[in-house]
Design an enzyme around this catalytic site. Sequence first.
Site, PDB file in Angstrom:
ATOM      1  N   PRO A   1      -4.497  -5.132  -1.750  1.00  0.00           N
ATOM      2  CA  PRO A   1      -3.069  -4.960  -1.470  1.00  0.00           C
ATOM      3  C   PRO A   1      -2.465  -3.660  -1.992  1.00  0.00           C
ATOM      4  O   PRO A   1      -1.666  -3.035  -1.310  1.00  0.00           O
ATOM      5  CB  PRO A   1      -2.431  -6.177  -2.149  1.00  0.00           C
ATOM      6  CG  PRO A   1      -3.527  -7.184  -2.205  1.00  0.00           C
ATOM      7  CD  PRO A   1      -4.797  -6.415  -2.385  1.00  0.00           C
ATOM      8  N   LYS A   2      -2.871  -3.251  -3.190  1.00  0.00           N
ATOM      9  CA  LYS A   2      -2.218  -2.055  -3.742  1.00  0.00           C
ATOM     10  C   LYS A   2      -2.576  -0.795  -2.963  1.00  0.00           C
ATOM     11  O   LYS A   2      -1.708   0.018  -2.630  1.00  0.00           O
ATOM     12  CB  LYS A   2      -2.602  -1.873  -5.208  1.00  0.00           C
ATOM     13  CG  LYS A   2      -1.867  -2.823  -6.118  1.00  0.00           C
ATOM     14  CD  LYS A   2      -1.952  -2.377  -7.558  1.00  0.00           C
ATOM     15  CE  LYS A   2      -1.147  -3.341  -8.411  1.00  0.00           C
ATOM     16  NZ  LYS A   2      -1.237  -3.019  -9.834  1.00  0.00           N
ATOM     17  N   THR A   3      -3.871  -0.627  -2.690  1.00  0.00           N
ATOM     18  CA  THR A   3      -4.244   0.594  -1.977  1.00  0.00           C
ATOM     19  C   THR A   3      -3.818   0.503  -0.507  1.00  0.00           C
ATOM     20  O   THR A   3      -3.514   1.516   0.111  1.00  0.00           O
ATOM     21  CB  THR A   3      -5.747   0.882  -2.109  1.00  0.00           C
ATOM     22  OG1 THR A   3      -6.484  -0.277  -1.752  1.00  0.00           O
ATOM     23  CG2 THR A   3      -6.102   1.285  -3.519  1.00  0.00           C
TER      24      THR A   3
ATOM     25  N   GLU B   1      -5.248   4.720  10.200  1.00  0.00           N
ATOM     26  CA  GLU B   1      -4.671   5.430  11.355  1.00  0.00           C
ATOM     27  C   GLU B   1      -3.347   4.801  11.789  1.00  0.00           C
ATOM     28  O   GLU B   1      -2.367   5.502  12.021  1.00  0.00           O
ATOM     29  CB  GLU B   1      -5.649   5.438  12.538  1.00  0.00           C
ATOM     30  CG  GLU B   1      -7.116   5.589  12.188  1.00  0.00           C
ATOM     31  CD  GLU B   1      -7.506   6.925  11.590  1.00  0.00           C
ATOM     32  OE1 GLU B   1      -6.786   7.916  11.816  1.00  0.00           O
ATOM     33  OE2 GLU B   1      -8.526   6.982  10.880  1.00  0.00           O
TER      34      GLU B   1
ATOM     35  N   GLY C   1      -9.527   9.399  -0.828  1.00  0.00           N
ATOM     36  CA  GLY C   1      -8.266   9.170  -1.531  1.00  0.00           C
ATOM     37  C   GLY C   1      -7.638   7.842  -1.183  1.00  0.00           C
ATOM     38  O   GLY C   1      -6.662   7.421  -1.788  1.00  0.00           O
TER      39      GLY C   1
END
Lengths: 326, 721
Positions: free
Chosen positions: B614-616, B687, B473
């Site tokens: 950048p978006k994800t 993380e 995801g």
Amino acid sequence: MKQFQYVRPANQQSVLAAIAQPGTKIIAGGSNLVDLMKHGVMAPDKLVDINKLPLRNISGISNGLHIGALALNSQVAEDQQVKTKFPLLSQALNAGASAQLRNMATVGGNMMQRTRCPYFYDTAMPCNKRAPGTGCGAKEGFNRMHAIFGFSDKCIAVHPSDMCVALAALDATVLIQGKKGVRKLKFTDFHRLPGVTPELDNNLAKDELITGLEIPNNNFAQHSYYLKVRDRASYAFALISVAAALDIHNGIIKDARLAMGGVAHKPWRLTAAEQLLKGKPATVANFEQAAQVAMQGAKAFKDNAFKLKMAPASITEALTHAAGLA
Amino acid sequence: MKQQELLNIPPFTEGIDRVDGRLKVTGAAKYAAEFEVPGMTYAVFANSTITKGTIKTIDIKAAEKAPGVLAVFTYLNAPKVPGYETGGDPSKPPSGGGPLKLFVDNTVKYNGQPVAMVIADSFERATYAASLVKAEYNKEAHQTDTSKVLDKAATPKGSRFADYKRGTPDDWQSAPVKLETEYVVPIDVHNPMELSAIIAHWTADDKLTVYDKTQGVKSTQNAIAQAFKLPPDNVQVTAKFVGGAFGNALRTWPHEIAAVMAAKQVKRPVKLVLTREMQFYTVGYRPYTWQKINVGATADGKLTSIVHEARAQTSSFEEFTEGTVNMTRFMYACPNVGTIYKITPVDVNTPTWMRGPGEATGAFALESAIDELADKLNMDPIELRIRNHADIDPQNGKPFSTKYLKEAYQMGADKIGWQNRKNKPRSVQENGWLIGYGMGSGVFGAGRGRATVKATMQSDGTLLLQTAVTDIGVGTGTAMTQIASEVFTGIPVSKIKFELGDSSLPPSPTQGGSMITSTVGGAVHDACIALKEKFQQLIGNGGTDKPDYAQVLKDKNLPQLDVTITSSGSSEMRNFSSYSYSVHFVQVKVHPKTGVVRVNKVVSVADSGHIVSPKTARSQVIGGAIGGIGMALMEEGVIDHRFGRYVNADLAGYHVPVHADIPQIEALFVNKPDYKVNPMGAKGMGEIALIGMSAAVANAVYNATGKRIRELPITPDKLLG
Ligand SMILES: Cc1cc2nc3c(=O)[nH]c(=O)nc-3n(C[C@H](O)[C@H](O)[C@H](O)COP(=O)(O)OP(=O)(O)OC[C@H]3O[C@@H](n4cnc5c(N)ncnc54)[C@H](O)[C@@H]3O)c2cc1C
């Protein structure tokens, strides 16, 4: 889930005939009942779907408002008459569950929803409400969400509804249709305390149908507030909730209505506190005093002692908001 | 030259859209349980209602007779899993012991453990039949309360977990300023949206196809192959989309092996989807961990010694371990440091890694303690951190490959308006609410593993990239497409296809530990470079740098051109310490009378190298911050230890944040490349997006109220107490 039959009668008479049979259960929005069936907590042989009955209307009556038992929680919350005359009810409804659930949940179903006590939900644990005689799992167990008023040795569960807290404060009346006719019950007499029969949540007989509610006109619309204290901002049951309604003239409280949720097996009306407020100036000091009176007789368990602090603070806070002093 | 190419990318490009976004929002993306195979049957478990003991009798007659039932398996009749008999572990535990094997004997090791498995022709019929299974038990005394057996905690096997000591850590006792505190992180349950699911379909006696919710198709393939003694190639595992996992699909769980066993026996495909309740009981969780931190410092805020001890729960049959205390060894420049890590068995299922494994728990303690120290010194907590900044890795004296933590402090402080924070707690009130600011930092190792990628230029000029990684995801497909498009400048993103989630593709590691962008991205980069070079050779000297690849293939009469490249990190990495860092800033409001906490503002800054997508990346940071807010304010798996059963095993009782809990979250990136780790200069960020966040919230709550809550979650009752 056990296999079951399903009927959807076209009229009230057939519904009444159907629910008189053993093993049957009314289904409205299904948002509570289906959950309980999946958990094996309730296992009816036959579901009687009442959605064909013409019980969805909200209409003005001579001395107040009539709300049909099948009116949706979202519909009531957004109803113009409700919002103007009884904003407390609208606020309470919007504080409950989620938008999706409110679109399914009905007024009758909301009143009849069962406790969220985890021991009631888990068939592998003891619960006198689900399986009388097995003991109360919560009393010596996890009881953070549980009652501080009106509990018994057999059961310390709370009624989870927000809507009902507002209705208890608003002096609503429940309209009940039985085979012999219609009877009316004060809303505050509808739900029961657990006593020695915790399996009974309320005073509706098995063969009776809730058809609607009546709420009498009042002078509280200007000064009412529903406060819900919970672990997250939405979609959580109340730790404490307070429905506060005041009729204030020139700074003096002419009349008051107060009820609490999350504290007892039924919506907990605070009549002694209401009496104390009558005729007094609307000040925070008086609200604090009322809160102290309201808490008389409260008793906590291992995990819910915080409610002894949170409840009076919430009463004061709700009254302060209702009076417009916040 | 390779690096040059990527340095040309403008530092803050918008980035491409999620390549699978449309599939997801239209519902066309297929998750494991959504596949249909002709003749499908459905598996449902009957679970133990006791915590420890043995099955005395188990009556399956009524279940067998129920409509639609094909089979009911218990330990008495279940066929043996061949790998189980020779002791082959289908999935190795992290340290010692072995995973539970279902239906091999009559012992019950934890509540909710499956004791029977019903296979029926519909899910509903299987569910009903499972409710008819009646088991009687010989109960034994159990213990599920970790807090009661902390004194029984022992050091796990393996040198990685031995006590660590640098200098004389116990000196904290005689330091001019000292701190001695304890912290507790409760059981947190992953609760991804997608439930654990598997479809097992034997296509021949020794061959099967599996649709699985897994973070690693190759590891599932190996686990099943071992359990059933098959060549790995005979096990086809597909996981095209994963609906979140956060670590709970890193292992192949016993119930998955049981589904494969059942499918073999009933000779029909079996679909098994766990209930939400079973997610609590049988697929792991972040372990309850008690921690103690002792700190010594000088009056001007120089750390002189730290001792960090953690004791965490594991199961009675496996040792689960994680790096809870590790960051304390290198996060700050401190000459004397000791860490102790112990585990203690209780009668529950084995915990497993959950986002920010170990470090999220450890950072709550360490970053709270640093805040407590700052408060004692009446010093700004950022100033205290800067005074103790580690310029080199204090564990081994190695330089950091890159480290821009100070820049990250500054960026976040500017954005949240840190200057408005008062050092003295409980000094700001607005509209009846107490206002507070807090910050906390996180760190996680940045490495690069081995992966193989096949890059194919197809006849129509489409670039196909293939590897057996999964996308849980996070947007792996999107990031890989972006990397390829930056090597192959000129090929539009729409003509790049990244294929994943299939065990027959070239091997990639399991998605976890923030390693995938670096590892698979590195291999994608290298494969693309190799394919480009192959084209250059084909074209010969004098060719353009951006040829029309379709035309070249046509001219050379080639159907396609491909390369398969295996690559991993360079040996140069060994000379450096490499980490990703995060700094989280939070503004909260706390109601002084009801104890309600609401988060007003969040700024999370990531120092995780060059941001390739950048978006994800932004979504990762936002998701991590939300997870951290949940961990800080509401998440807790509550067990009634008398019964060993959860009292909140559903999403009504186990709270995660809802929209109304989440304010605008600003994701900021230092965005400076670290080419030591991989050619893109990218480091992991999954993380660190969560690690340190819970401390930031707790520190903000302290700043608002003057109340230090050391046991998560920070619920209103604790603030009233
Ligand atoms: C996750 C979740 C969160 C929730 N949070 C909240 C919350 O915060 N606050 C809150 O107040 N509620 C909350 N709810 C409960 C929700 O309000 C109830 O589920 C809903 O009101 C029930 O209405 P229904 O029409 O769906 O009832 P059903 O499920 O159809 O029926 C419930 C019961 O009412 C009986 N019944 C229904 N209609 C009649 C009638 N006319 N006459 C006699 N008996 C009848 C049924 O036989 C059944 O026993 C939550 C529910 C869920 C699932």
